[in-house]
Motif scaffolding. Structure first.
Motif, short mmCIF file in Angstrom:
data_model
loop_
_atom_site.label_atom_id
_atom_site.label_comp_id
_atom_site.label_asym_id
_atom_site.label_seq_id
_atom_site.Cartn_x
_atom_site.Cartn_y
_atom_site.Cartn_z
N UNK A 1 105.33 -27.19 70.15
CA UNK A 1 104.84 -27.17 68.81
C UNK A 1 105.24 -28.37 68.42
N UNK A 2 103.69 -28.71 67.92
CA UNK A 2 102.97 -30.35 67.28
C UNK A 2 102.29 -30.11 66.18
N UNK A 3 101.68 -31.39 65.70
CA UNK A 3 100.89 -31.62 64.88
C UNK A 3 100.09 -33.06 65.25
N UNK A 4 99.04 -33.54 64.80
CA UNK A 4 98.82 -34.87 64.73
C UNK A 4 98.90 -35.03 63.43
N UNK B 1 109.92 -31.02 69.43
CA UNK B 1 108.52 -30.88 68.78
C UNK B 1 107.53 -32.39 69.69
N UNK B 2 106.93 -32.50 69.12
CA UNK B 2 105.71 -33.48 69.28
C UNK B 2 104.85 -33.96 67.89
N UNK B 3 105.25 -34.84 67.83
CA UNK B 3 104.18 -36.00 66.50
C UNK B 3 103.09 -36.58 67.38
N UNK B 4 101.93 -36.05 67.67
CA UNK B 4 100.92 -36.89 68.58
C UNK B 4 100.05 -38.24 67.16
N UNK B 5 100.14 -38.97 67.65
CA UNK B 5 99.61 -40.48 67.07
C UNK B 5 97.94 -40.67 67.16
N UNK B 6 97.10 -39.69 67.51
CA UNK B 6 96.13 -39.82 67.38
C UNK B 6 95.29 -39.30 66.70
N UNK B 7 95.21 -39.27 64.91
CA UNK B 7 94.26 -38.69 63.99
C UNK B 7 93.01 -37.76 63.87
N UNK B 8 93.79 -36.58 63.27
CA UNK B 8 92.90 -35.74 62.90
C UNK B 8 92.48 -35.25 64.67
#
Length: 342
Positions: free
Chosen positions: A261-264, A246-253
């Motif tokens: 599968x991802x989430x910022x 999965x990927x967690x995007x560090x750019x807010x919003x």
């Protein structure tokens, strides 16, 4: 007379058959002898970087619904790097198991409380601060490990035993480069060919094992320039999906991303780490956002002692506010549908 008649009959038959034909296998003497072909020149084999490939999308949501310690790195979820067989990369197992399931922190997916998560980046750069995060924060706090940290075996074993899932930070070109330098020897850069970035990504992915996914958070850097290059970023996301991460995007919003599968993150909590009141205010704002939207995700860039102290106090009060702390694996979303190019 009989003899003369017989000879005449034979002459007639021979004339009707025509002249004798040569055997079919005989080669005419005028045909030139065959000349042996020149041997082909031997060209040494050159290994090229792997080409970008289509993602192997996993429909089952990430996460693990059983509490307790996280499994140690599984050989069935690993494969050698084809360009560097001494390095090991994550993969989807032949039986369909994925890193984002096997290495996830336990979480009850049936809970109806709003979910709020926190990612603690910079793990591994300071042993004392990293061990404090592992020891003092609840198991649902997700850790993000630097690829430049060394001697991580004991630390990561402690994290798994405590139930913390962890991400691997991937260095990407950020805003403000080259003043903000994520290490241009290994970082993913828009100026490189996609195949070169894949080679660099493989180097990063081989640094540790047992991670549930990756993130663009590398201390205060968040990989904005690389992520702003659509072609390069999609190559990266395809590889993440293909390896069951999965990927967690560090750019807010940021809006949901395609392919993996991802989430910022919704906000960075420690932009002003020396201000304790500001830390508490941002954590309270993160809680309110989770109540309003149903979920929220915060990021701590560096695990400083004061920041960890405030995060621990905040997380211990979430249940009383009707919220539940959730790992990133319980907060990510399925890939967004891509818009077709016009």
């Amino acid at each position: 007379m009989i003899v003369l008649a017989t000879l005449g009959f034979v002459a007639v038959v021979l004339q009707s058959l025509g002249p004798p034909q040569p055997p079919k296998h005989r080669v005419a003497q005028t045909e030139a002898p065959a000349v042996a072909a020149e041997p082909a020149a031997v060209v040494p084999e050159v290994k090229a970087p792997a080409a970008p490939r289509a993602p192997r999308f996993v429909e089952t949501p990430p996460g693990r619904d059983t509490p307790g310690a996280i499994a140690d790195p599984d050989p069935g979820l690993q494969e050698p790097d084809p360009l560097a067989p001494d390095r090991v990369l994550p993969r989807i197992a032949v039986d369909g198991r994925t890193p984002m399931h096997v290495y996830a922190s336990g979480f009850d997916p049936t809970t109806i409380r709003p979910r709020v998560g926190i990612v603690i980046a910079g793990i591994g750069m300071s042993e004392a601060e990293s061990m404090a995060a592992i020891r003092d924060l609840p198991a649902a706090a997700t850790l993000a490990v630097s690829p430049y940290a060394g001697n991580l075996d004991r630390m990561l074993a402690s994290a798994r035993l405590a139930g913390h899932e962890y991400l691997l930070s991937v260095p990407m070109e950020p805003q403000g480069y080259p003043i903000n330098d994520p290490d241009d020897r290994h970082a993913l850069m828009p100026s490189l060919l996609p195949e070169e970035n894949l080679g660099r990504l493989n180097w990063v992915l081989s640094r540790i094992a047992g991670y549930v996914g990756v993130t663009s958070a590398l201390g205060p850097m968040r990989g904005e320039r690389l992520a702003g290059d659509r072609e390069q970023f999609e190559v990266f996301l395809k590889e993440v999906a293909h390896r069951g991460l999965l990927f967690a995007d560090a750019r807010p919003g940021e809006a949901p991303l395609p392919l993996a599968w991802n989430r910022s993150v919704d906000m960075v909590v420690d932009d002003d780490p020396a201000n304790e009141a500001a830390l508490d205010a941002r954590l309270d704002a993160l809680s309110k956002l989770a109540r309003d939207k149903g979920s929220a995700l915060g990021l701590v860039s560096v695990p400083r002692p004061k920041t960890l102290e405030r995060v621990a106090a905040w997380s211990n009060g979430l249940m009383a506010k009707g919220l539940i702390l959730a790992p990133v694996s319980a907060l990510v979303q399925p890939p967004a549908k891509q818009e077709q190019d016009k």
